[in-house]
Scaffold this active site. Structure first.
Site, PDB file in Angstrom:
ATOM      1  N   LYS A   1       0.732  -1.127   0.074  1.00 47.62           N
ATOM      2  CA  LYS A   1      -0.241  -0.083  -0.061  1.00 47.62           C
ATOM      3  C   LYS A   1       0.743   1.189  -0.035  1.00 47.62           C
ATOM      4  CE  LYS A   1      -1.896  -1.036   3.823  1.00 47.62           C
ATOM      5  NZ  LYS A   1      -1.473  -2.192   4.251  1.00 47.62           N
TER       6      LYS A   1
ATOM      7  N   ARG B   1      -9.299   1.319   8.876  1.00 44.14           N
ATOM      8  CA  ARG B   1      -8.929   0.064   9.264  1.00 44.14           C
ATOM      9  C   ARG B   1      -9.960  -0.818   9.927  1.00 44.14           C
ATOM     10  NH1 ARG B   1      -3.212   0.585   8.721  1.00 44.14           N
ATOM     11  NH2 ARG B   1      -2.191  -0.853   9.943  1.00 44.14           N
TER      12      ARG B   1
ATOM     13  N   ARG C   1      12.039  -5.907   4.929  1.00 41.08           N
ATOM     14  CA  ARG C   1      11.426  -4.472   4.486  1.00 41.08           C
ATOM     15  C   ARG C   1      12.741  -3.674   5.475  1.00 41.08           C
ATOM     16  NH1 ARG C   1       5.838  -1.569   5.322  1.00 41.08           N
ATOM     17  NH2 ARG C   1       6.077  -2.647   7.202  1.00 41.08           N
TER      18      ARG C   1
ATOM     19  N   ARG D   1      11.626  -1.872  11.184  1.00 42.30           N
ATOM     20  CA  ARG D   1      10.721  -1.439  11.587  1.00 42.30           C
ATOM     21  C   ARG D   1      10.431  -2.236  13.029  1.00 42.30           C
ATOM     22  NH1 ARG D   1       5.561   0.415   8.186  1.00 42.30           N
ATOM     23  NH2 ARG D   1       4.180  -0.816   9.801  1.00 42.30           N
TER      24      ARG D   1
ATOM     25  N   ARG E   1      -0.200  -9.035  13.388  1.00 43.03           N
ATOM     26  CA  ARG E   1      -0.834  -7.928  12.540  1.00 43.03           C
ATOM     27  C   ARG E   1      -1.928  -8.575  11.409  1.00 43.03           C
ATOM     28  NH1 ARG E   1       4.448  -5.110  10.504  1.00 43.03           N
ATOM     29  NH2 ARG E   1       3.184  -4.170   9.309  1.00 43.03           N
TER      30      ARG E   1
HETATM   31  P1  AP5 Z   1       4.904  -1.610   1.731  1.00 37.36           P
HETATM   32  O1  AP5 Z   1       4.691  -0.891   0.500  1.00 37.36           O
HETATM   33  O2  AP5 Z   1       5.655  -1.000   2.899  1.00 37.36           O
HETATM   34  O3  AP5 Z   1       3.592  -2.411   2.332  1.00 37.36           O
HETATM   35  P2  AP5 Z   1       2.461  -1.867   3.146  1.00 37.36           P
HETATM   36  O4  AP5 Z   1       1.129  -2.452   2.698  1.00 37.36           O
HETATM   37  O5  AP5 Z   1       2.461  -0.151   3.242  1.00 37.36           O
HETATM   38  O6  AP5 Z   1       2.739  -2.458   4.609  1.00 37.36           O
HETATM   39  P3  AP5 Z   1       2.672  -1.853   5.974  1.00 37.36           P
HETATM   40  O7  AP5 Z   1       3.359  -2.763   6.903  1.00 37.36           O
HETATM   41  O8  AP5 Z   1       3.379  -0.293   6.143  1.00 37.36           O
HETATM   42  O9  AP5 Z   1       1.301  -1.586   6.299  1.00 37.36           O
HETATM   43  P4  AP5 Z   1       0.463  -1.665   7.558  1.00 37.36           P
HETATM   44  O10 AP5 Z   1      -0.929  -1.498   7.163  1.00 37.36           O
HETATM   45  O11 AP5 Z   1       0.705  -3.042   8.553  1.00 37.36           O
HETATM   46  O12 AP5 Z   1       1.439  -0.906   8.527  1.00 37.36           O
HETATM   47  P5  AP5 Z   1       0.918   0.850   8.744  1.00 37.36           P
HETATM   48  O13 AP5 Z   1       2.309   1.475   8.585  1.00 37.36           O
HETATM   49  O14 AP5 Z   1      -0.259   1.217   8.034  1.00 37.36           O
HETATM   50  O15 AP5 Z   1       5.819  -2.930   1.089  1.00 37.36           O
HETATM   51  C1  AP5 Z   1       6.191  -3.805   2.113  1.00 37.36           C
HETATM   52  C2  AP5 Z   1       7.615  -4.365   1.506  1.00 37.36           C
HETATM   53  O16 AP5 Z   1       7.477  -5.155   0.265  1.00 37.36           O
HETATM   54  C3  AP5 Z   1       8.779  -3.355   1.356  1.00 37.36           C
HETATM   55  O17 AP5 Z   1      10.018  -3.838   1.670  1.00 37.36           O
HETATM   56  C4  AP5 Z   1       8.531  -3.088  -0.087  1.00 37.36           C
HETATM   57  O18 AP5 Z   1       9.716  -2.756  -0.717  1.00 37.36           O
HETATM   58  C5  AP5 Z   1       8.227  -4.492  -0.757  1.00 37.36           C
HETATM   59  N1  AP5 Z   1       7.408  -4.538  -1.934  1.00 37.36           N
HETATM   60  C6  AP5 Z   1       6.318  -3.583  -2.196  1.00 37.36           C
HETATM   61  N2  AP5 Z   1       5.641  -3.928  -3.268  1.00 37.36           N
HETATM   62  C7  AP5 Z   1       6.246  -5.135  -3.759  1.00 37.36           C
HETATM   63  C8  AP5 Z   1       6.170  -6.024  -4.781  1.00 37.36           C
HETATM   64  N3  AP5 Z   1       5.245  -5.826  -5.888  1.00 37.36           N
HETATM   65  N4  AP5 Z   1       6.927  -7.122  -4.826  1.00 37.36           N
HETATM   66  C9  AP5 Z   1       7.954  -7.332  -4.046  1.00 37.36           C
HETATM   67  N5  AP5 Z   1       8.092  -6.550  -2.998  1.00 37.36           N
HETATM   68  C10 AP5 Z   1       7.453  -5.614  -2.830  1.00 37.36           C
HETATM   69  O19 AP5 Z   1       0.542   0.718  10.284  1.00 37.36           O
HETATM   70  C11 AP5 Z   1       1.414   0.552  11.357  1.00 37.36           C
HETATM   71  C12 AP5 Z   1       0.695   0.255  12.787  1.00 37.36           C
HETATM   72  O20 AP5 Z   1       0.173   1.844  12.884  1.00 37.36           O
HETATM   73  C13 AP5 Z   1      -0.499  -0.434  12.846  1.00 37.36           C
HETATM   74  O21 AP5 Z   1      -0.030  -1.808  13.150  1.00 37.36           O
HETATM   75  C14 AP5 Z   1      -1.294   0.354  13.940  1.00 37.36           C
HETATM   76  O22 AP5 Z   1      -0.678   0.047  15.392  1.00 37.36           O
HETATM   77  C15 AP5 Z   1      -1.084   1.809  13.579  1.00 37.36           C
HETATM   78  N6  AP5 Z   1      -2.337   2.173  12.724  1.00 37.36           N
HETATM   79  C16 AP5 Z   1      -2.111   2.659  11.273  1.00 37.36           C
HETATM   80  N7  AP5 Z   1      -3.097   2.960  10.784  1.00 37.36           N
HETATM   81  C17 AP5 Z   1      -4.165   2.871  11.730  1.00 37.36           C
HETATM   82  C18 AP5 Z   1      -5.427   3.079  11.887  1.00 37.36           C
HETATM   83  N8  AP5 Z   1      -5.981   3.451  10.738  1.00 37.36           N
HETATM   84  N9  AP5 Z   1      -6.378   2.648  12.954  1.00 37.36           N
HETATM   85  C19 AP5 Z   1      -5.617   2.276  14.082  1.00 37.36           C
HETATM   86  N10 AP5 Z   1      -4.152   2.003  14.051  1.00 37.36           N
HETATM   87  C20 AP5 Z   1      -3.245   2.348  12.922  1.00 37.36           C
END
Ligand code: AP5
Length: 216
Positions: free
Chosen positions: A13, A88, A127, A160, A171
């Site tokens: 994402k 979420r 990552r 991270r 997660r």
């Molecule tokens: P990446 O693009 O970083 O993936 P992502 O989907 O953004 O993954 P996240 O782990 O950031 O999502 P998340 O939803 O768990 O975390 P968030 O930060 O929102 O890609 C991942 C890896 O794959 C990278 O190394 C990339 O290079 C690689 N990659 C990408 N595309 C690829 C491809 N096609 N092929 C191969 N490799 C590829 O949330 C973190 C925490 O914040 C949550 O757990 C929660 O505690 C809090 N939080 C955030 N939002 C909320 C909310 N709305 N409500 C409550 N708590 C929240």
């Protein structure tokens, strides 16, 4: 365009939101990035969020919703935005509809990135994120030219706290229980688009652009 990217942790994402937002000249609004910036900055919001994030649990809705309401009211989001990581759960989705309704706006599209769980574990355990500019790389799929050094700015790459395998599995459980129901919620609203998020980053971007088409 006002759109949301939804998908499990590691679906790509953040990677896709960065590319699409830049091409569309709209801001990428990532709740995870905003929380992490607050944790690094030692703010009150960061202190409230940190323990939840480290465990892989959702930060409470009242904290998250207020933060998103403020962000979407800012000037740069008036012409559109790409939300990454929000909503979420169904309660957050209902709040988002209310926030947008108060601004006389509505969502154009919700793009679901679909990818299986074992791929997610591989992506997240490799990552690395830049401490300086936030650029995201992967030790195997997008390796930095120099180990530990960001290709974009030369900053330090780090893993991270929530990208340890045990936390990744938790997660994924949180995603299945709380976030996956959003797919049906937005299907019912008639704005859900789904793509397979496997293959190269460029392939996924091409699918995303084709799906979003003229939704703005
Ligand atoms: P990446 O693009 O970083 O993936 P992502 O989907 O953004 O993954 P996240 O782990 O950031 O999502 P998340 O939803 O768990 O975390 P968030 O930060 O929102 O890609 C991942 C890896 O794959 C990278 O190394 C990339 O290079 C690689 N990659 C990408 N595309 C690829 C491809 N096609 N092929 C191969 N490799 C590829 O949330 C973190 C925490 O914040 C949550 O757990 C929660 O505690 C809090 N939080 C955030 N939002 C909320 C909310 N709305 N409500 C409550 N708590 C929240």
């Amino acid at each position: 365009m006002r759109a949301v990217l939804v998908g499990p942790p590691g679906a790509g994402k953040g990677t896709q939101a960065q590319i699409l937002a830049s091409e569309l000249s709209i801001p990428k609004v990532s709740t995870g990035d905003i929380f992490r910036a607050n944790v690094s900055g030692g703010t009150e919001l960061g202190k409230q969020a940190k323990a939840y994030m480290d465990r892989g649990d959702l930060v409470p809705d009242e904290v998250t919703n207020a933060m998103v309401r403020d962000r979407l009211a800012q000037e740069d989001a008036q012409g559109g935005f790409l939300l990454d990581g929000f909503p979420r759960n169904v309660a957050q989705a209902e709040t988002l509809n209310k926030i947008l309704g108060d601004l006389d706006e509505r969502l154009d599209a919700v793009l679901e990135l679909r990818v299986d769980e074992e791929e997610v574990v591989k992506r997240l355990s490799g990552r690395r994120s830049c401490r300086n500019c936030g650029h995201v790389q992967h030790v195997d799929f997008d390796p930095p030219a120099t180990a530990g050094v960001c290709d974009a700015c030369g900053g330090e790459l780090f893993q991270r706290e929530d990208d340890k395998e045990e936390t990744i599995r938790h997660r994924l459980e949180v995603y299945r229980e709380q976030t996956a129901p959003l797919v049906q919620f937005y299907e019912n609203e008639g704005i859900l688009l789904t793509i397979e998020a496997v293959g190269s980053v460029a392939d996924v971007t091409a699918r995303a652009k084709a799906a979003l088409g003229n939704r703005s």
